[in-house]
Design a protein around this motif. Structure first.
Motif, short mmCIF file in Angstrom:
data_model
loop_
_atom_site.label_atom_id
_atom_site.label_comp_id
_atom_site.label_asym_id
_atom_site.label_seq_id
_atom_site.Cartn_x
_atom_site.Cartn_y
_atom_site.Cartn_z
N GLN A 106 0.85 -1.19 0.00
CA GLN A 106 0.00 0.00 0.00
C GLN A 106 0.89 1.24 0.00
O GLN A 106 1.50 1.57 1.02
CB GLN A 106 -0.93 -0.02 1.20
N VAL A 107 0.97 1.90 -1.16
CA VAL A 107 1.79 3.10 -1.34
C VAL A 107 0.86 4.28 -1.57
O VAL A 107 -0.07 4.18 -2.38
CB VAL A 107 2.74 2.93 -2.55
N GLY A 146 -0.97 7.30 -3.02
CA GLY A 146 -1.11 7.73 -4.41
C GLY A 146 -1.28 6.61 -5.41
O GLY A 146 -1.43 6.85 -6.59
N GLN A 147 -1.23 5.36 -4.95
CA GLN A 147 -1.43 4.20 -5.81
C GLN A 147 -2.61 3.39 -5.28
O GLN A 147 -2.97 3.50 -4.12
CB GLN A 147 -0.18 3.30 -5.86
N ALA A 148 -3.18 2.59 -6.16
CA ALA A 148 -4.27 1.72 -5.74
C ALA A 148 -3.77 0.82 -4.61
O ALA A 148 -2.63 0.35 -4.65
CB ALA A 148 -4.76 0.87 -6.90
N PRO A 149 -4.61 0.57 -3.58
CA PRO A 149 -4.15 -0.25 -2.44
C PRO A 149 -3.93 -1.70 -2.83
O PRO A 149 -4.56 -2.24 -3.73
CB PRO A 149 -5.30 -0.12 -1.44
N GLN A 170 -1.27 -3.31 -4.16
CA GLN A 170 -0.63 -3.62 -5.43
C GLN A 170 0.71 -4.34 -5.23
O GLN A 170 1.36 -4.14 -4.21
CB GLN A 170 -0.36 -2.34 -6.22
N HIS A 199 4.60 -4.68 -5.76
CA HIS A 199 5.63 -3.66 -5.92
C HIS A 199 6.97 -4.35 -6.18
O HIS A 199 7.31 -5.31 -5.49
CB HIS A 199 5.71 -2.77 -4.68
#
Length: 127
Positions: free
Chosen positions: A98-99, A101-104, A106, A108
């Protein structure tokens, strides 16, 4: 994260860990990525697979609320003339990150290349 500064390694697991993909070679639990880098240099296939199991991995997983372990793939890109030295691609991958600004949740991945020898030094020559 300081992946190159830790020195110990956990024993190799014989059974296929839960985080290994079907048909994939078992991953070696490591606390230091250099163990996998040397294993890839020594491997006839030029690759080594592992899972990071140190405190840094626990902290990173907790910080990013990730759903999976930190997987490490090391592959040999080029073997140099100097014995025990190669150009390696090192890939860190984790599911469910979970980053902001990105979809939760994802996956990485962080990849880097390094010229590395068994003794921990860079090769004297890139030929």
């Amino acid at each position: 994260m300081k992946p190159l500064c830790l020195l110990a390694v956990l024993p190799f697991t014989v059974s296929l860990p839960a985080h290994a993909q079907a048909g994939e070679t078992a991953r070696v639990p490591v606390v230091d990525v250099r163990v996998l880098m040397v294993a890839a240099i020594d491997s006839p296939s030029g690759s080594a697979l592992g899972v990071l199991t140190n405190k840094d991995a626990e902290n990173i997983t907790r910080h990013f609320k990730a759903s999976g372990p930190i997987l490490i793939d090391v592959t040999t890109v080029k073997r140099y003339a100097q014995a025990g030295c190669s150009r390696l691609k090192v890939s860190f991958r984790q599911e469910g990150v979970q980053v902001p600004g990105q979809a939760p949740g994802q996956p990485h991945t962080v990849d880097f290349g390094i010229n590395y020898c068994r003794d921990g030094q860079p090769p004297r020559s890139l030929s």
